[in-house]
Scaffold this active site. Structure first.
Site, short mmCIF file in Angstrom:
data_model
loop_
_atom_site.label_atom_id
_atom_site.label_comp_id
_atom_site.label_asym_id
_atom_site.label_seq_id
_atom_site.Cartn_x
_atom_site.Cartn_y
_atom_site.Cartn_z
N GLY A 58 0.66 -1.14 -0.08
CA GLY A 58 -0.15 0.07 0.11
C GLY A 58 0.80 1.30 -0.10
O GLY A 58 0.53 2.25 -0.62
N GLY A 61 2.29 1.68 -3.47
CA GLY A 61 1.24 2.17 -4.32
C GLY A 61 0.79 3.64 -4.15
O GLY A 61 0.74 4.32 -5.07
N GLU A 62 0.70 3.88 -3.00
CA GLU A 62 0.48 5.11 -2.82
C GLU A 62 1.37 6.35 -2.97
O GLU A 62 1.18 7.36 -3.65
CB GLU A 62 0.01 5.52 -1.12
CG GLU A 62 -0.47 6.89 -0.91
CD GLU A 62 -1.49 7.13 -0.06
OE1 GLU A 62 -2.08 8.21 0.29
OE2 GLU A 62 -1.98 6.40 0.70
N THR A 63 2.75 5.88 -2.73
CA THR A 63 3.87 6.60 -3.00
C THR A 63 3.80 6.93 -4.70
O THR A 63 4.05 8.11 -5.01
CB THR A 63 5.18 5.86 -2.56
OG1 THR A 63 5.23 5.75 -1.22
CG2 THR A 63 6.40 6.78 -3.11
N SER A 66 0.80 8.98 -5.75
CA SER A 66 0.85 10.37 -5.16
C SER A 66 1.89 11.12 -6.17
O SER A 66 1.46 12.43 -6.65
CB SER A 66 1.35 10.42 -4.09
OG SER A 66 0.14 10.03 -3.22
#
Length: 142
Positions: A58, A61-63, A66
């Site tokens: 997660g 993925g968020e890094t 973003s």
């Protein structure tokens, strides 16, 4: 007007050593408006049974999602994560996980990315979808 990875705002000096990306060993391999590629070691990011922790996927993925949103939204707007959904397909016990974030939607107020993560054998380990809100003011601004 989109910006380049090198033009992203610098991390505030007081929190530069607190960044989760560095603690997890995430490396950005390449970045463009079409895709952001990064990788993360399994070592140091495992859960108690020796598998890559789902939360680590997660974070990767968020890094990546973003950064992709930031490349599209900055400098006029400031992206912040709004929703992250991860589907874990298979476990990983060693090596590196590579993630590739690609835009699904890029609008004025939101953007959504799909992030596909794979092990060193090219097997998909996780698929994430990140939606970012594009704010008028920088997070933390008065």
């Amino acid at each position: 007007m989109p910006i380049e990875l090198a033009d992203l705002p610098p991390i505030a000096p007081g929190i530069a050593t607190e960044q989760l990306v560095g603690r997890m060993g995430i490396e950005i391999v390449s970045a463009s408006l079409d895709e952001v590629v990064g990788r993360m070691p399994v070592a140091g990011n495992r859960q108690m049974f020796g598998l890559l922790h789902g939360g680590a996927s997660g974070v990767l993925g968020e890094t990546l999602g973003s950064i992709l949103s930031a490349l599209h939204a900055l400098p006029e707007r400031f992206p912040v994560g709004l929703e992250l959904a991860c589907t874990h397909h298979r476990g990983a016990t060693e090596g590196w996980i590579t993630g590739v974030a690609r835009p699904i939607h890029v609008g004025h107020s939101t953007s959504t990315s799909e992030i596909v993560m794979s092990d060193e054998q090219g097997r998909r380990t996780c698929t994430a979808r990140l939606t970012c809100l594009h704010r008028d003011t920088a997070p933390g601004a008065a």
